[in-house]
Design an enzyme around this catalytic site. Structure first.
Site, PDB file in Angstrom:
ATOM      1  N   HIS A  46       0.673  -1.159   0.063  1.00 37.95           N
ATOM      2  CA  HIS A  46      -0.043  -0.007  -0.054  1.00 37.95           C
ATOM      3  C   HIS A  46       0.735   1.222  -0.074  1.00 37.95           C
ATOM      4  O   HIS A  46       1.961   1.488   0.543  1.00 37.95           O
ATOM      5  CB  HIS A  46      -1.020  -0.020   1.120  1.00 37.95           C
ATOM      6  CG  HIS A  46      -1.888   0.834   0.973  1.00 37.95           C
ATOM      7  ND1 HIS A  46      -1.568   2.276   1.522  1.00 37.95           N
ATOM      8  CD2 HIS A  46      -3.333   0.860   0.892  1.00 37.95           C
ATOM      9  CE1 HIS A  46      -3.119   2.935   1.280  1.00 37.95           C
ATOM     10  NE2 HIS A  46      -3.916   2.339   0.866  1.00 37.95           N
TER      11      HIS A  46
ATOM     12  N   GLU B 185      -4.034   1.824  -7.357  1.00 40.82           N
ATOM     13  CA  GLU B 185      -4.315   3.208  -6.446  1.00 40.82           C
ATOM     14  C   GLU B 185      -3.283   4.225  -6.507  1.00 40.82           C
ATOM     15  O   GLU B 185      -2.304   4.384  -5.815  1.00 40.82           O
ATOM     16  CB  GLU B 185      -4.225   2.519  -4.977  1.00 40.82           C
ATOM     17  CG  GLU B 185      -5.558   2.102  -4.424  1.00 40.82           C
ATOM     18  CD  GLU B 185      -5.425   2.240  -2.744  1.00 40.82           C
ATOM     19  OE1 GLU B 185      -6.597   2.142  -2.415  1.00 40.82           O
ATOM     20  OE2 GLU B 185      -4.473   2.396  -2.199  1.00 40.82           O
TER      21      GLU B 185
HETATM   22  P1  13P Z   1      -9.857   6.331   0.217  1.00 42.32           P
HETATM   23  O1  13P Z   1     -11.006   5.649  -0.303  1.00 42.32           O
HETATM   24  O2  13P Z   1     -10.084   6.896   1.761  1.00 42.32           O
HETATM   25  O3  13P Z   1      -9.237   7.334  -0.686  1.00 42.32           O
HETATM   26  O4  13P Z   1      -8.516   5.262   0.536  1.00 42.32           O
HETATM   27  C1  13P Z   1      -8.281   4.480  -0.469  1.00 42.32           C
HETATM   28  C2  13P Z   1      -7.255   3.527   0.215  1.00 42.32           C
HETATM   29  O5  13P Z   1      -6.127   3.840   0.412  1.00 42.32           O
HETATM   30  C3  13P Z   1      -7.722   2.128   0.176  1.00 42.32           C
HETATM   31  O6  13P Z   1      -6.604   1.417   0.429  1.00 42.32           O
END
Ligand code: 13P
Length: 256
Positions: free
Chosen positions: A97, A169
């Site tokens: 992450h 992400e």
């Molecule tokens: P948000 O949905 O708060 O933007 O966070 C995304 C995230 O980091 C999920 O792993």
């Protein structure tokens, strides 16, 4: 790729024990049966993972961890063993992450070692990749994704019964630690294609279609979730902040 839509809640360390237990109880009540074609995974903090797994044990909702260590046992103070995750009822593990890359200097090599041990223990790694704002502005987006993903996976054998989720992400889209900018679905789709091409290069068509799913994460809520899940190359979402409120999370699942 699989037809199921996968919705993953990443609670990060937003909730204490009491709140985690309460939210899990609400999920158990509110989602007695999951809507057809939906798969739901909740990733609480390490401390409350076992508690949440026990509450959700008789539901269709699965649990995941937010990280794990690459060794199973030994003198590794402060780390969390994949064996213990498995024993606590966990089926999925988020790896790489961007918050771990940022605050703990997690590298692609670490993600690689962790992915290997997670697969060896019969769990599903959720490998996070995505460029930051400067990389995007500097036309380094594809390069960042290619590097993260290929260094994380190269050399890992994937068998037809393994499952791997790749979460795109982009750091600039994360509501709390990033910029909170919602990407256009076209941009997400473009990145999903880049990811798919890397996977095809590494593993070929059959393994990619059988074993891999690509999902999107970053500022997902109930109003925008369908913009992403309707994309043919996106199989689901990874949700942070909006997964912490029961009504909103249930709405996300219904709209996905
Ligand atoms: P948000 O949905 O708060 O933007 O966070 C995304 C995230 O980091 C999920 O792993």
């Amino acid at each position: 790729m699989s037809e199921e839509t996968i919705i993953i809640a990443n609670w990060k360390i937003a909730l204490g024990g009491k709140e985690s237990g309460e939210l899990a109880e609400q999920l158990k009540k509110g989602l007695r049966r999951l809507p057809d074609g939906k798969e739901v995974i909740v990733c609480p903090s390490f401390m409350w993972l076992q508690k949440v797994s026990e509450i959700l044990a008789k539901t269709d909702i699965k649990t995941g961890a937010q990280d794990c260590f690459w060794e199973e046992r030994g003198a590794y103070t402060g780390n969390v063993s994949p064996l213990d995750l498995k024993e606590s009822g966990c089926h999925y593990v988020i790896l790489g992450h961007s918050e771990r890359r940022k605050y703990l200097s997690e590298t692609n090599l670490m993600v690689h070692q962790k992915a290997r041990v997670v697969l060896n223990n019969g769990m599903t790694p959720i490998i996070c990749v995505g460029e930051d704002f400067d990389q995007r502005q500097g036309s380094q987006k594809d390069y960042a994704i290619i590097r993260q993903l290929s260094e994380s996976l190269e050399g890992i054998n994937v068998a037809t019964d393994n499952k791997i989720i790749v979460a795109y992400e982009p750091v600039w889209a994360i509501s709390t630690s990033g910029g909170g900018i919602k990407p256009e679905p076209e941009e997400v789709s473009y990145s999903a294609d880049v990811i798919r091409h890397i996977l095809l290069d590494l593993y070929g068509n059959e393994i990619v279609n059988t074993c891999f799913r690509i999902i999107y994460g970053g500022s997902v809520n109930s109003s925008c979730v369908a913009d992403y899940t309707k994309l043919p190359n996106i199989c689901g979402v990874l949700v942070g902040s909006a997964s912490l409120k029961i009504e909103e999370f249930v709405e996300i699942i219904n709209n996905a």
